[in-house]
Design a protein around this motif. Structure first.
Motif, PDB file in Angstrom:
ATOM      1  N   LEU A 176       0.815  -1.209   0.000  1.00 15.57           N
ATOM      2  CA  LEU A 176       0.000   0.000   0.000  1.00 15.57           C
ATOM      3  C   LEU A 176       0.851   1.261   0.000  1.00 15.57           C
ATOM      4  CD1 LEU A 176      -2.640  -0.943   2.728  1.00 15.57           C
ATOM      5  CD2 LEU A 176      -2.788  -1.311   0.271  1.00 15.57           C
ATOM      6  N   ASP A 177       0.353   2.300  -0.691  1.00 11.77           N
ATOM      7  CA  ASP A 177       0.967   3.616  -0.537  1.00 11.77           C
ATOM      8  C   ASP A 177       0.263   4.330   0.627  1.00 11.77           C
ATOM      9  OD1 ASP A 177      -1.450   4.627  -1.453  1.00 11.77           O
ATOM     10  OD2 ASP A 177      -0.686   5.243  -3.407  1.00 11.77           O
ATOM     11  N   PHE A 178       0.630   5.585   0.876  1.00  8.34           N
ATOM     12  CA  PHE A 178       0.089   6.270   2.051  1.00  8.34           C
ATOM     13  C   PHE A 178      -1.427   6.409   1.991  1.00  8.34           C
ATOM     14  CE2 PHE A 178      -1.356  10.174   4.128  1.00  8.34           C
ATOM     15  CZ  PHE A 178      -1.104   9.818   5.437  1.00  8.34           C
ATOM     16  N   HIS A 179      -1.955   6.830   0.844  1.00 12.33           N
ATOM     17  CA  HIS A 179      -3.396   7.075   0.749  1.00 12.33           C
ATOM     18  C   HIS A 179      -4.201   5.783   0.887  1.00 12.33           C
ATOM     19  CE1 HIS A 179      -2.716  11.253  -0.101  1.00 12.33           C
ATOM     20  NE2 HIS A 179      -1.844  10.925  -1.039  1.00 12.33           N
ATOM     21  N   GLU A 180      -3.693   4.696   0.342  1.00  8.45           N
ATOM     22  CA  GLU A 180      -4.361   3.405   0.495  1.00  8.45           C
ATOM     23  C   GLU A 180      -4.309   2.945   1.954  1.00  8.45           C
ATOM     24  OE1 GLU A 180      -2.005   1.316  -2.346  1.00  8.45           O
ATOM     25  OE2 GLU A 180      -3.551   1.436  -3.900  1.00  8.45           O
ATOM     26  N   THR A 181      -3.170   3.197   2.618  1.00  6.01           N
ATOM     27  CA  THR A 181      -3.043   2.857   4.041  1.00  6.01           C
ATOM     28  C   THR A 181      -4.059   3.637   4.863  1.00  6.01           C
ATOM     29  OG1 THR A 181      -0.686   2.420   3.766  1.00  6.01           O
ATOM     30  CG2 THR A 181      -1.455   2.807   6.005  1.00  6.01           C
ATOM     31  N   LYS A 182      -4.194   4.926   4.571  1.00  4.13           N
ATOM     32  CA  LYS A 182      -5.148   5.756   5.306  1.00  4.13           C
ATOM     33  C   LYS A 182      -6.575   5.257   5.096  1.00  4.13           C
ATOM     34  CE  LYS A 182      -6.506  10.507   6.171  1.00  4.13           C
ATOM     35  NZ  LYS A 182      -6.191  11.917   5.970  1.00  4.13           N
ATOM     36  N   LYS A 183      -6.918   4.942   3.856  1.00 10.33           N
ATOM     37  CA  LYS A 183      -8.263   4.456   3.551  1.00 10.33           C
ATOM     38  C   LYS A 183      -8.548   3.135   4.263  1.00 10.33           C
ATOM     39  CE  LYS A 183     -11.216   4.191  -0.478  1.00 10.33           C
ATOM     40  NZ  LYS A 183     -11.288   4.251  -1.926  1.00 10.33           N
ATOM     41  N   SER A 184      -7.559   2.248   4.285  1.00  5.59           N
ATOM     42  CA  SER A 184      -7.716   0.950   4.931  1.00  5.59           C
ATOM     43  C   SER A 184      -7.873   1.108   6.446  1.00  5.59           C
ATOM     44  CB  SER A 184      -6.522   0.054   4.615  1.00  5.59           C
ATOM     45  OG  SER A 184      -6.651  -1.173   5.243  1.00  5.59           O
ATOM     46  N   LEU A 185      -7.064   1.971   7.049  1.00  5.08           N
ATOM     47  CA  LEU A 185      -7.174   2.204   8.493  1.00  5.08           C
ATOM     48  C   LEU A 185      -8.499   2.872   8.848  1.00  5.08           C
ATOM     49  CD1 LEU A 185      -3.554   3.226   9.502  1.00  5.08           C
ATOM     50  CD2 LEU A 185      -4.848   1.287  10.366  1.00  5.08           C
ATOM     51  N   GLN A 186      -8.962   3.813   8.010  1.00  4.69           N
ATOM     52  CA  GLN A 186     -10.262   4.435   8.267  1.00  4.69           C
ATOM     53  C   GLN A 186     -11.358   3.382   8.224  1.00  4.69           C
ATOM     54  OE1 GLN A 186     -10.246   7.461   5.211  1.00  4.69           O
ATOM     55  NE2 GLN A 186      -9.965   9.082   6.727  1.00  4.69           N
ATOM     56  N   HIS A 187     -11.260   2.452   7.285  1.00  9.41           N
ATOM     57  CA  HIS A 187     -12.256   1.387   7.164  1.00  9.41           C
ATOM     58  C   HIS A 187     -12.311   0.541   8.433  1.00  9.41           C
ATOM     59  CE1 HIS A 187     -13.315  -2.806   5.944  1.00  9.41           C
ATOM     60  NE2 HIS A 187     -14.395  -2.151   5.544  1.00  9.41           N
ATOM     61  N   VAL A 188     -11.158   0.095   8.903  1.00 11.75           N
ATOM     62  CA  VAL A 188     -11.147  -0.780  10.080  1.00 11.75           C
ATOM     63  C   VAL A 188     -11.519   0.002  11.351  1.00 11.75           C
ATOM     64  CG1 VAL A 188      -8.720  -0.688  10.752  1.00 11.75           C
ATOM     65  CG2 VAL A 188      -9.965  -2.795  11.029  1.00 11.75           C
ATOM     66  N   LEU A 189     -11.210   1.283  11.416  1.00 11.84           N
ATOM     67  CA  LEU A 189     -11.617   2.096  12.561  1.00 11.84           C
ATOM     68  C   LEU A 189     -13.132   2.334  12.562  1.00 11.84           C
ATOM     69  CD1 LEU A 189      -8.673   4.651  12.680  1.00 11.84           C
ATOM     70  CD2 LEU A 189      -9.205   2.921  14.400  1.00 11.84           C
ATOM     71  N   LYS A 190     -13.728   2.430  11.370  1.00 13.25           N
ATOM     72  CA  LYS A 190     -15.193   2.533  11.295  1.00 13.25           C
ATOM     73  C   LYS A 190     -15.838   1.248  11.782  1.00 13.25           C
ATOM     74  CE  LYS A 190     -15.600   5.913   7.636  1.00 13.25           C
ATOM     75  NZ  LYS A 190     -15.705   6.087   6.184  1.00 13.25           N
ATOM     76  N   ILE A 191     -15.254   0.112  11.422  1.00 16.18           N
ATOM     77  CA  ILE A 191     -15.762  -1.175  11.887  1.00 16.18           C
ATOM     78  C   ILE A 191     -15.706  -1.228  13.421  1.00 16.18           C
ATOM     79  CG2 ILE A 191     -15.310  -3.661  11.939  1.00 16.18           C
ATOM     80  CD1 ILE A 191     -14.254  -3.382   9.060  1.00 16.18           C
ATOM     81  N   ALA A 192     -14.620  -0.700  13.984  1.00 10.46           N
ATOM     82  CA  ALA A 192     -14.434  -0.706  15.433  1.00 10.46           C
ATOM     83  C   ALA A 192     -15.298   0.355  16.135  1.00 10.46           C
ATOM     84  CB  ALA A 192     -12.966  -0.463  15.765  1.00 10.46           C
ATOM     85  N   ARG A 193     -15.901   1.243  15.372  1.00  7.08           N
ATOM     86  CA  ARG A 193     -16.751   2.305  15.899  1.00  7.08           C
ATOM     87  C   ARG A 193     -16.008   3.215  16.876  1.00  7.08           C
ATOM     88  NH1 ARG A 193     -22.050  -1.377  16.841  1.00  7.08           N
ATOM     89  NH2 ARG A 193     -22.623  -1.529  14.661  1.00  7.08           N
ATOM     90  N   VAL A 194     -14.831   3.651  16.489  1.00  5.56           N
ATOM     91  CA  VAL A 194     -14.062   4.570  17.332  1.00  5.56           C
ATOM     92  C   VAL A 194     -13.854   5.926  16.662  1.00  5.56           C
ATOM     93  CG1 VAL A 194     -12.884   2.786  18.672  1.00  5.56           C
ATOM     94  CG2 VAL A 194     -11.860   3.599  16.555  1.00  5.56           C
ATOM     95  N   LEU A 195     -14.442   6.115  15.495  1.00  7.27           N
ATOM     96  CA  LEU A 195     -14.334   7.413  14.816  1.00  7.27           C
ATOM     97  C   LEU A 195     -15.497   8.307  15.204  1.00  7.27           C
ATOM     98  CD1 LEU A 195     -13.234   6.504  11.181  1.00  7.27           C
ATOM     99  CD2 LEU A 195     -11.835   7.352  13.042  1.00  7.27           C
ATOM    100  N   ARG A 196     -15.184   9.569  15.484  1.00  7.86           N
ATOM    101  CA  ARG A 196     -16.228  10.553  15.754  1.00  7.86           C
ATOM    102  C   ARG A 196     -16.699  11.116  14.432  1.00  7.86           C
ATOM    103  NH1 ARG A 196     -12.906  14.076  19.787  1.00  7.86           N
ATOM    104  NH2 ARG A 196     -12.676  12.658  21.512  1.00  7.86           N
ATOM    105  N   LYS A 197     -17.900  11.630  14.435  1.00 11.08           N
ATOM    106  CA  LYS A 197     -18.416  12.312  13.239  1.00 11.08           C
ATOM    107  C   LYS A 197     -17.762  13.679  13.146  1.00 11.08           C
ATOM    108  CE  LYS A 197     -21.507   9.126  12.398  1.00 11.08           C
ATOM    109  NZ  LYS A 197     -20.792   7.904  12.288  1.00 11.08           N
ATOM    110  N   LYS A 198     -17.524  14.123  11.929  1.00  8.65           N
ATOM    111  CA  LYS A 198     -16.893  15.439  11.716  1.00  8.65           C
ATOM    112  C   LYS A 198     -17.871  16.556  11.986  1.00  8.65           C
ATOM    113  CE  LYS A 198     -13.477  14.032   8.401  1.00  8.65           C
ATOM    114  NZ  LYS A 198     -12.979  14.143   7.064  1.00  8.65           N
TER     115      LYS A 198
END
Length: 113
Positions: free
Chosen positions: A91-113
């Motif tokens: 993965l490059d940086f942007h793909e890494t960020k997208k993948s981590l955002q995906h798994v953090l959404k699954i974990a329900r630890v992201l706040r809404k903007k």
């Protein structure tokens, strides 16, 4: 990332593994353990199976940068241990960020903007 935002000791990793919950996608496994502290901390695990030192350090750098950029969105009262899987090496940086955002959404630890 400041030093006080990192998990370094083996016993701290073990506590997160034993008491935390895990969430995964193809590239990363994330363990989340809610502690009630004022700031989140992250621990990184990138195995030698993934690649040479340059590859492993690049993955860790990307993960730290993603958490730095998402500092406001990520739940603050938790410890996170991120384990990179073999697919993370491609993965490059942007793909890494997208993948981590995906798994953090699954974990329900992201706040809404």
């Amino acid at each position: 990332m400041n030093k006080h935002q990192r998990i370094k000791k083996s016993q701290e990793f073990q506590r997160v593994f034993k008491k935390g919950k895990s969430f995964a996608n193809r590239q990363f496994i994330i363990y989340v353990y809610r502690t009630g502290q004022p700031e989140f901390r992250i621990g990184l695990s990138v195995s030698k199976k993934i690649g040479n030192a340059v590859t492993r350090n690049r993955i860790k750098r990307y993960i730290r940068q993603v958490f730095l950029e998402m500092k406001e969105e990520v739940r603050q009262d938790a410890d996170y241990v991120i384990i990179a899987r073999k697919q993370a090496a491609d993965l490059d940086f942007h793909e890494t960020k997208k993948s981590l955002q995906h798994v953090l959404k699954i974990a329900r630890v992201l706040r809404k903007k």
